[in-house]
Design an enzyme around this catalytic site. Structure first.
Site, PDB file in Angstrom:
ATOM      1  N   LEU A   1       0.825  -1.215   0.000  1.00 48.52           N
ATOM      2  CA  LEU A   1       0.000   0.000   0.000  1.00 48.52           C
ATOM      3  C   LEU A   1       0.857   1.261   0.000  1.00 48.52           C
ATOM      4  O   LEU A   1       2.045   1.211   0.335  1.00 48.52           O
ATOM      5  CB  LEU A   1      -0.910  -0.029   1.233  1.00 48.52           C
ATOM      6  CG  LEU A   1      -1.857  -1.236   1.275  1.00 48.52           C
ATOM      7  CD1 LEU A   1      -2.454  -1.422   2.666  1.00 48.52           C
ATOM      8  CD2 LEU A   1      -2.957  -1.079   0.227  1.00 48.52           C
ATOM      9  N   PRO A   2       0.256   2.405  -0.343  1.00 50.69           N
ATOM     10  CA  PRO A   2       1.068   3.619  -0.485  1.00 50.69           C
ATOM     11  C   PRO A   2       1.777   4.081   0.793  1.00 50.69           C
ATOM     12  O   PRO A   2       2.945   4.449   0.745  1.00 50.69           O
ATOM     13  CB  PRO A   2       0.052   4.678  -0.943  1.00 50.69           C
ATOM     14  CG  PRO A   2      -1.076   3.914  -1.544  1.00 50.69           C
ATOM     15  CD  PRO A   2      -1.130   2.609  -0.790  1.00 50.69           C
TER      16      PRO A   2
ATOM     17  N   THR B   1       6.267   0.471   2.244  1.00 53.75           N
ATOM     18  CA  THR B   1       7.277   1.230   2.986  1.00 53.75           C
ATOM     19  C   THR B   1       6.531   2.209   3.884  1.00 53.75           C
ATOM     20  O   THR B   1       5.846   3.103   3.386  1.00 53.75           O
ATOM     21  CB  THR B   1       8.184   2.026   2.025  1.00 53.75           C
ATOM     22  OG1 THR B   1       8.803   1.115   1.124  1.00 53.75           O
ATOM     23  CG2 THR B   1       9.257   2.782   2.792  1.00 53.75           C
TER      24      THR B   1
ATOM     25  N   LYS C   1      15.083  -0.414   5.745  1.00 55.30           N
ATOM     26  CA  LYS C   1      14.690   0.208   4.469  1.00 55.30           C
ATOM     27  C   LYS C   1      14.952   1.716   4.494  1.00 55.30           C
ATOM     28  O   LYS C   1      15.547   2.272   3.569  1.00 55.30           O
ATOM     29  CB  LYS C   1      13.205  -0.091   4.231  1.00 55.30           C
ATOM     30  CG  LYS C   1      12.526   0.730   3.176  1.00 55.30           C
ATOM     31  CD  LYS C   1      12.808   0.258   1.769  1.00 55.30           C
ATOM     32  CE  LYS C   1      12.251   1.234   0.738  1.00 55.30           C
ATOM     33  NZ  LYS C   1      12.548   0.873  -0.616  1.00 55.30           N
TER      34      LYS C   1
ATOM     35  N   LYS D   1       9.586  10.680   0.094  1.00 53.63           N
ATOM     36  CA  LYS D   1       8.759   9.964   1.075  1.00 53.63           C
ATOM     37  C   LYS D   1       9.665   9.188   2.042  1.00 53.63           C
ATOM     38  O   LYS D   1       9.513   9.261   3.263  1.00 53.63           O
ATOM     39  CB  LYS D   1       7.816   8.994   0.343  1.00 53.63           C
ATOM     40  CG  LYS D   1       7.038   8.097   1.283  1.00 53.63           C
ATOM     41  CD  LYS D   1       6.378   6.903   0.589  1.00 53.63           C
ATOM     42  CE  LYS D   1       5.957   5.880   1.640  1.00 53.63           C
ATOM     43  NZ  LYS D   1       5.428   4.653   1.129  1.00 53.63           N
TER      44      LYS D   1
HETATM   45  P1  NAD Z   1       0.923   2.501  -6.075  1.00 53.94           P
HETATM   46  O1  NAD Z   1       0.265   3.779  -5.657  1.00 53.94           O
HETATM   47  O2  NAD Z   1       1.214   2.285  -7.516  1.00 53.94           O
HETATM   48  O3  NAD Z   1       0.034   1.248  -5.563  1.00 53.94           O
HETATM   49  C1  NAD Z   1      -0.659   1.209  -4.351  1.00 53.94           C
HETATM   50  C2  NAD Z   1      -1.996   0.535  -4.601  1.00 53.94           C
HETATM   51  O4  NAD Z   1      -2.686   0.413  -3.355  1.00 53.94           O
HETATM   52  C3  NAD Z   1      -2.926   1.332  -5.543  1.00 53.94           C
HETATM   53  O5  NAD Z   1      -3.308   0.499  -6.628  1.00 53.94           O
HETATM   54  C4  NAD Z   1      -4.096   1.714  -4.640  1.00 53.94           C
HETATM   55  O6  NAD Z   1      -5.334   1.751  -5.334  1.00 53.94           O
HETATM   56  C5  NAD Z   1      -4.075   0.609  -3.616  1.00 53.94           C
HETATM   57  N1  NAD Z   1      -4.754   0.935  -2.363  1.00 53.94           N
HETATM   58  C6  NAD Z   1      -4.606   2.019  -1.574  1.00 53.94           C
HETATM   59  N2  NAD Z   1      -5.402   1.924  -0.478  1.00 53.94           N
HETATM   60  C7  NAD Z   1      -6.052   0.753  -0.571  1.00 53.94           C
HETATM   61  C8  NAD Z   1      -7.006   0.081   0.235  1.00 53.94           C
HETATM   62  N3  NAD Z   1      -7.468   0.603   1.371  1.00 53.94           N
HETATM   63  N4  NAD Z   1      -7.480  -1.115  -0.183  1.00 53.94           N
HETATM   64  C9  NAD Z   1      -7.036  -1.662  -1.340  1.00 53.94           C
HETATM   65  N5  NAD Z   1      -6.123  -1.094  -2.147  1.00 53.94           N
HETATM   66  C10 NAD Z   1      -5.644   0.114  -1.772  1.00 53.94           C
HETATM   67  O7  NAD Z   1       2.252   2.414  -5.198  1.00 53.94           O
HETATM   68  P2  NAD Z   1       3.544   1.492  -5.502  1.00 53.94           P
HETATM   69  O8  NAD Z   1       4.524   2.264  -6.340  1.00 53.94           O
HETATM   70  O9  NAD Z   1       3.087   0.148  -5.928  1.00 53.94           O
HETATM   71  O10 NAD Z   1       4.186   1.420  -4.042  1.00 53.94           O
HETATM   72  C11 NAD Z   1       3.624   0.600  -3.026  1.00 53.94           C
HETATM   73  C12 NAD Z   1       4.534   0.647  -1.815  1.00 53.94           C
HETATM   74  O11 NAD Z   1       5.836   0.167  -2.186  1.00 53.94           O
HETATM   75  C13 NAD Z   1       4.746   2.052  -1.248  1.00 53.94           C
HETATM   76  O12 NAD Z   1       4.735   1.974   0.157  1.00 53.94           O
HETATM   77  C14 NAD Z   1       6.092   2.469  -1.801  1.00 53.94           C
HETATM   78  O13 NAD Z   1       6.761   3.415  -0.985  1.00 53.94           O
HETATM   79  C15 NAD Z   1       6.816   1.126  -1.835  1.00 53.94           C
HETATM   80  N6  NAD Z   1       7.906   1.037  -2.824  1.00 53.94           N
HETATM   81  C16 NAD Z   1       7.725   1.509  -4.083  1.00 53.94           C
HETATM   82  C17 NAD Z   1       8.764   1.396  -5.011  1.00 53.94           C
HETATM   83  C18 NAD Z   1       8.591   1.894  -6.431  1.00 53.94           C
HETATM   84  O14 NAD Z   1       9.593   1.978  -7.147  1.00 53.94           O
HETATM   85  N7  NAD Z   1       7.377   2.205  -6.877  1.00 53.94           N
HETATM   86  C19 NAD Z   1       9.988   0.787  -4.627  1.00 53.94           C
HETATM   87  C20 NAD Z   1      10.123   0.281  -3.335  1.00 53.94           C
HETATM   88  C21 NAD Z   1       9.071   0.411  -2.438  1.00 53.94           C
END
Ligand code: NAD
Length: 291
Positions: free
Chosen positions: A65-66, A94, A169, A244
């Protein structure tokens, strides 16, 4: 194969869930976003109509999740009140250390095992199944999670107790953010002092100034292996996500009164960089700030 529920199929979660399906785990998926759900269905997930429904029969629940507020709300509500006894909970988002510990405590009160398991590697590693997982929680739960984490990653490391995965992390990314800035300003200064960037790279990459940011992710176009700098800083790891993580590191530092002057400066510089309209560009685009 354990029955899995996967919640949060965005940029990272979609690739991770796809790898689980390819390794023949039965995956029930849920996301608030319809497009994310259609995509998950296209690669073989069963779709749930709510988080509650997704976790009902799951043996392992994975969330991606975000931010901390989404994790807290979902675990306090739909997840912890609807999972069966003995379900293992793995949060790969994260988030801040305090929320990770809080949610694990709530789980423990219900006799449920929980792990914080944030990842390093970005979307390409999520798709390729080569993520690094930094895992916090009990050894027994860690051992139970290994098969499923191995299906999504290549390095699975037990960092310690609850919250230790998130601690690893944010400390890693604080180091990365600060070292990228130092790498960028060094390249810019070297050029102003009359050095060709390739010559500076050839020297520093074989000398004591060598950093991962230089030799694996060079912020200068045409220098070093292919990197976002060769693609106008598209793709890669967005500056907004680096900011973030730096803010999470600052929160963690305040919580234990740690002195982190380089991390603080990196957070301030990335905040300015994002305010200037660069949030979506790869974090190495911060080189353009140093002229
Ligand atoms: P993203 O925004 O693309 O995906 C998050 C998903 O969660 C979305 O599809 C959203 O609709 C869903 N969501 C939010 N609240 C929800 C709920 N209550 N119920 C169901 N679904 C829900 O984000 P991401 O890029 O996939 O990142 C996810 C996590 O991974 C974050 O914490 C981010 O910091 C971490 N991260 C991201 C990266 C990267 O390169 N994108 C790398 C390492 C870590």
């Amino acid at each position: 194969m354990n029955k899995l529920a996967f919640i949060g199929l965005g940029n990272m979660g979609s690739g991770m869930a796809k790898n689980l399906v390819e390794r023949e785990f039965p995956v029930v998926a849920y996301d608030l976003n319809e497009t994310a759900l259609d995509n998950a269905k296209s690669f073989g997930c069963q779709i749930a109509s709510s988080a509650q429904q997704a976790v009902k029969d799951a043996e392992i629940v994975i969330t991606m999740l975000p931010a901390g507020k989404h994790v807290k709300a979902l675990y306090e509500g739909d997840i912890l009140n609807n999972v069966s006894p003995h379900t293992l909970l793995i949060d790969c988002s994260t988030i801040d250390v305090a929320t990770a510990k809080y949610v694990a405590t709530l789980a423990k009160e219900k006799q449920l095992a929980m792990l914080d398991a944030p990842v390093s590697g970005g979307t390409s590693a999520a798709s390729a199944g080569t993520l690094t997982f930094m895992v916090g929680g009990d050894t027994e739960a860690f051992n139970q999670a290994k098969d499923v984490l191995n299906a999504m990653g290549k390095n699975i490391i037990h960092a310690g107790e609850h919250g230790a995965g998130q601690g690893a992390k944010i400390c890693n990314n604080m180091l990365l953010g600060a070292s990228m800035i130092a790498t960028c300003e060094s390249f810019q200064l070297a050029q102003k002092l009359g050095l060709d960037p390739q010559v500076f790279y050839d020297i520093a990459s074989n000398a004591s100034g060598q950093t991962w940011s230089m030799t694996r992710y060079c912020p200068v176009q045409g220098v070093g292996p292919d990197s976002p700098a060769d693609h106008e800083f598209n793709g890669g790891f967005a500056s907004a996500l680096m900011l973030k993580d730096l803010n999470l590191a600052m929160k963690g530092a305040r919580s234990v009164s740690a002195d982190v002057p380089m991390g603080e400066r990196a957070a301030a510089l990335f905040a300015e960089h994002c305010d200037n309209g660069n949030s979506a560009l790869d974090f190495s685009s911060i080189i353009n700030k140093f002229t």
